[in-house]
Design an enzyme around this catalytic site. Sequence first.
Site, mmCIF file in Angstrom:
data_model
loop_
_atom_site.group_PDB
_atom_site.id
_atom_site.type_symbol
_atom_site.label_atom_id
_atom_site.label_comp_id
_atom_site.label_asym_id
_atom_site.label_seq_id
_atom_site.Cartn_x
_atom_site.Cartn_y
_atom_site.Cartn_z
ATOM 1 N N SER A 214 0.845 -1.201 0.000
ATOM 2 C CA SER A 214 0.000 0.000 0.000
ATOM 3 C C SER A 214 0.880 1.251 0.000
ATOM 4 O O SER A 214 2.078 1.168 -0.345
ATOM 5 C CB SER A 214 -0.930 -0.028 1.221
ATOM 6 O OG SER A 214 -1.905 0.982 1.104
ATOM 7 N N ASN A 215 0.333 2.376 0.366
ATOM 8 C CA ASN A 215 1.116 3.617 0.427
ATOM 9 C C ASN A 215 0.584 4.489 1.556
ATOM 10 O O ASN A 215 -0.327 4.094 2.276
ATOM 11 C CB ASN A 215 1.075 4.346 -0.918
ATOM 12 C CG ASN A 215 -0.351 4.674 -1.319
ATOM 13 O OD1 ASN A 215 -1.006 5.482 -0.678
ATOM 14 N ND2 ASN A 215 -0.851 4.005 -2.359
ATOM 15 N N ARG A 216 1.155 5.682 1.680
ATOM 16 C CA ARG A 216 0.877 6.525 2.862
ATOM 17 C C ARG A 216 -0.339 7.442 2.703
ATOM 18 O O ARG A 216 -0.532 8.355 3.502
ATOM 19 C CB ARG A 216 2.102 7.393 3.163
ATOM 20 C CG ARG A 216 3.332 6.593 3.511
ATOM 21 C CD ARG A 216 4.508 7.521 3.780
ATOM 22 N NE ARG A 216 5.759 6.786 3.831
ATOM 23 C CZ ARG A 216 6.164 6.072 4.866
ATOM 24 N NH1 ARG A 216 5.409 5.982 5.932
ATOM 25 N NH2 ARG A 216 7.321 5.446 4.830
ATOM 26 N N SER A 217 -1.147 7.275 1.682
ATOM 27 C CA SER A 217 -2.297 8.179 1.503
ATOM 28 C C SER A 217 -3.292 8.033 2.653
ATOM 29 O O SER A 217 -3.701 6.926 3.006
ATOM 30 C CB SER A 217 -2.993 7.886 0.177
ATOM 31 O OG SER A 217 -4.194 8.616 0.098
ATOM 32 N N ALA A 281 -4.349 7.425 -4.322
ATOM 33 C CA ALA A 281 -2.997 6.935 -4.613
ATOM 34 C C ALA A 281 -3.133 5.430 -4.895
ATOM 35 O O ALA A 281 -3.169 4.619 -3.970
ATOM 36 C CB ALA A 281 -2.083 7.206 -3.432
#
Length: 420
Positions: A214-217, A281
Amino acid sequence: MISGSIGPTLIGKQIVLGVTGSIAAYKAVALLRTLLREGAIVHVVMTQSATKFVTPLTFEVLSGHPISTEMFEAHQEMKHLSLPEQADAIVIAPATANCLARAALGLCDDLLSTMLLTAQCPLIVAPAMDGGMWDHPSVREHIGTLRSRGTIVVNPEIGSLASGRIGQGRLAGEGTILEAIQAALAPRRDWQGHRILVSAGPTQEPIDPVRFISNRSSGKMGYAIAEAAQARGAQVVLVTGPTALPTPKGIEVVSVVTAEEMTKALSARLAWSTTVIMAAAVADFRPSHPAMQKIKKQGRAAGQTIDLERTTDILASLSAQRTTQLIVGFAAETSDLIAHAKEKLTAKGLDLIVANDVTTEGAGFGSDQNAATLIDRQGAMTVLPLMPKRALADAILNRAQELLRTRQSGQAPKPVAGGR
Ligand code: PMT
């Protein structure tokens, strides 16, 4: 009973009236009385130079509130935060060339200018200046910067000035300033009749039942856009990846987890929408073969690899299927912001791209603020400084409205399904 103007009501509205050091400062007394007559609650903030023209006591007696001039007054709360937090609008009248320059440059060396950096409410400035200063390129530039950020500028009037000269520089009349304040506080419904599809948050691509890529959004940017669009009259569907944010009121929320689910949710609603804004994102890659059971470490050597495959480029696919929708994308970059954003604008067939450098301190993933450059298909750029995500959301909606209007007036080519 208040006998006032026929414009939208100001009853109960909290207004901060900023007064700066101009000979026209005495006119702010009349403006204060008008605002009070309209039912507003007014807190006056004066610059030091304004106090040379009118005494704080005059404003204090009339407004019924102590006058703030200093950043750090003994035994007082942090006024540069508390006043703008409570305010429905900040009005600076008269606004000197010096005050406009400080506001445009983000300088904060007194209470009034510091408040402008923390405020999220509409800002209305009514400049007043003598000696041809209004036409000076520097003043014009600062006014342009403020306007591009959404500040409402009530132009000074032409007439005889304090110096005896004739020119443009007289503080606008009370009635004109009052109308500008009423218009700023009236709910803006410029997106009424539009159906906006907004995406927000990250996607999660499973590695096994308990792990994912995943990512930091955080979803804050996309949620701010959805809320701003709804407040401006649009019907909004928010397609969101997993976030910790509360469900916004009055907005249909479609929760998804993976890029594939987001693709399906957005594609299914494309025909319904008139505008798509893609702040999510989305993962560009996902594990090719997610494990059905939790991957065990026992018996496995170090240096394990995970095979990845590309996810669908959602924007490119929406843009290929669209009919008349305006499509806005984001570019989250860590280098060569403008060049990379322009490449994405073209490759994904967008009308507008919001380029944000996610390495900027206090901006990008997770923060409450963001800074961005808006770039359209013609290459026109609007550079926006660090601002609350909600303010950026409004700026994006303003630019998108302009593009829709240009398109309606036939000055811009309509989108072609399948890209261009
Ligand atoms: O959520 P916050 O914490 O508030 O943070 C906001 C943000 C940084 C996430 C937001 O401002 C932002 O930049 N969103 C886009 C993030 C991103 O994925 O950028 P990108 O440059 O990798 O992608 C370009 C565009 O293509 C984006 O609009 C993205 O949604 C879209 N995309 C990306 C991959 C993919 N498979 N399909 C897509 O449509």
